[in-house]
Design an enzyme around this catalytic site. Structure first.
Site, mmCIF file in Angstrom:
data_model
loop_
_atom_site.group_PDB
_atom_site.id
_atom_site.type_symbol
_atom_site.label_atom_id
_atom_site.label_comp_id
_atom_site.label_asym_id
_atom_site.label_seq_id
_atom_site.Cartn_x
_atom_site.Cartn_y
_atom_site.Cartn_z
ATOM 1 N N SER A 9 0.841 -1.203 0.000
ATOM 2 C CA SER A 9 0.000 0.000 0.000
ATOM 3 C C SER A 9 0.874 1.250 0.000
ATOM 4 C CB SER A 9 -0.934 0.012 1.220
ATOM 5 O OG SER A 9 -0.208 -0.156 2.420
ATOM 6 N N ASP A 22 5.547 -7.018 2.530
ATOM 7 C CA ASP A 22 4.714 -7.497 1.429
ATOM 8 C C ASP A 22 5.560 -7.906 0.234
ATOM 9 O OD1 ASP A 22 1.970 -7.838 1.277
ATOM 10 O OD2 ASP A 22 1.568 -5.684 1.263
ATOM 11 N N GLU A 36 -9.271 -9.326 4.005
ATOM 12 C CA GLU A 36 -9.574 -7.948 3.611
ATOM 13 C C GLU A 36 -10.882 -7.882 2.828
ATOM 14 O OE1 GLU A 36 -6.350 -5.820 1.782
ATOM 15 O OE2 GLU A 36 -7.611 -4.082 1.311
HETATM 16 O O1 KIV Z 1 -0.426 -3.361 1.702
HETATM 17 C C1 KIV Z 1 -1.085 -3.269 2.738
HETATM 18 O O2 KIV Z 1 -1.013 -2.271 3.474
HETATM 19 C C2 KIV Z 1 -1.974 -4.355 3.084
HETATM 20 C C3 KIV Z 1 -2.914 -4.147 4.217
HETATM 21 C C4 KIV Z 1 -3.979 -3.212 3.828
HETATM 22 C C5 KIV Z 1 -3.441 -5.429 4.746
HETATM 23 O O3 KIV Z 1 -1.938 -5.358 2.475
#
Ligand code: KIV
Length: 283
Positions: free
Chosen positions: A54, A92, A190
């Site tokens: 994100s 991520d 989510e």
């Molecule tokens: O990238 C992110 O911040 C996320 C969260 C919203 C779970 O995957």
């Protein structure tokens, strides 16, 4: 949540997060993408800091998470790690860093681990099992991510709630069970109906961490900038704003501008004199 001392509180590990479900302690998680926000979130006592992709939308100004690259993830992860959080740091895997093959998934997870991540998160259910199994076989903990997975926004035709209707709900439930069996230590849920959040949470032995998935998940995660009012546009229904930091920044900078224009900044006290100042009299 009471702020906790980052010096004395024990380090949070994947085991801590897993155990919190049995202990019925709700997991608290926020995103962070840099040193100051990671420090502040850690000082506030969160359990898990997510260096989410994100960051592409929140701090890099992209339209979606799809353009985010591995070097961008690594850059922000390293800043977060420098804060030495007691919270578990999860990074991520960005779009196309893992979908292409199990080998790519392991190599890119390894890159994030070498830069200080303590686990990786990737989007997708049973279709991603080969990647998840390969990452786990390299002893890298995996946080699953199901439901409204933003990297699939174009496939979904927009940011739409997922798992509505029996077939879609059953498929997500099966995905969650598969992720648990594969060995994920927790699952982010989510954008799913609260009934499905509850059903999945009841069906799996690992924690669910919800974002727009209702009250029954074992924990909650929010994008920090949403929570503190430092994001733009209409917030999603599930966002609760705990501060209006954007307003605070705007008025602070406007006050600075006024002071500069009017000659009120800097004062003599905020300036250096030619002769060094005498040390303060101690008596
Ligand atoms: O990238 C992110 O911040 C996320 C969260 C919203 C779970 O995957």
């Amino acid at each position: 949540m009471t702020p906790s001392d980052p010096i004395t509180r024990p380090k949070v590990t994947v085991r801590t997060i897993r155990d919190m479900k049995a202990e019925r302690v709700k997991i608290v998680s926020v995103t962070a993408y840099d040193y100051p926000t990671a420090r502040l979130a850690d000082e506030a006592g969160v359990d898990l800091i997510l260096v989410g992709d994100s960051l592409g939308m929140v701090v890099l100004g992209y339209e979606s998470t799809i353009p985010v690259t591995m070097p961008e993830m690594a850059h922000h992860l390293k800043a977060v790690v420098r804060a030495q959080p007691k919270a578990l740091v999860v990074a991520d895997l960005p779009f196309l860093s893992f979908q292409t093959s199990a080998e790519d998934a392991v190599r890119n997870s390894g890159r994030l681990m070498k830069r200080g991540a303590e686990a990786v998160k990737l989007e997708g259910g049973r279709r991603m099992l080969p990647q998840i199994q390969a990452i786990l076989a390299a002893d890298i903990p995996v946080l699953g991510h199901l439901g409204l997975t933003p990297q699939s926004v174009h496939q979904f035709g927009g940011y739409r709630v997922q798992g509505r209707g029996q077939g879609a709900a059953d498929a997500l439930l099966d995905d969650a069970i598969a992720l648990e069996r594969a060995g994920c230590f927790a699952i982010v849920l989510e954008g799913v109906p609260l009934e499905l959040g509850q059903a999945i949470t009841a069906a799996v032995g690992i924690p669910t961490i919800g974002i727009g998935a209702g009250i029954d998940c074992d924990g909650q995660v929010l994008v920090l900038h949403d929570l503190i009012g430092l994001s733009f546009g209409k917030p999603a229904r599930f966002v609760r704003r705990y501060a209006e930091t954007g307003d605070t920044i705007r008025s602070a900078v406007a006050a600075f501008r006024e002071d500069v224009r009017s000659g009120r900044y800097p004062s003599r006290e905020e300036s250096y004199a030619a002769a060094p100042e005498k040390p303060a009299n101690k008596s």
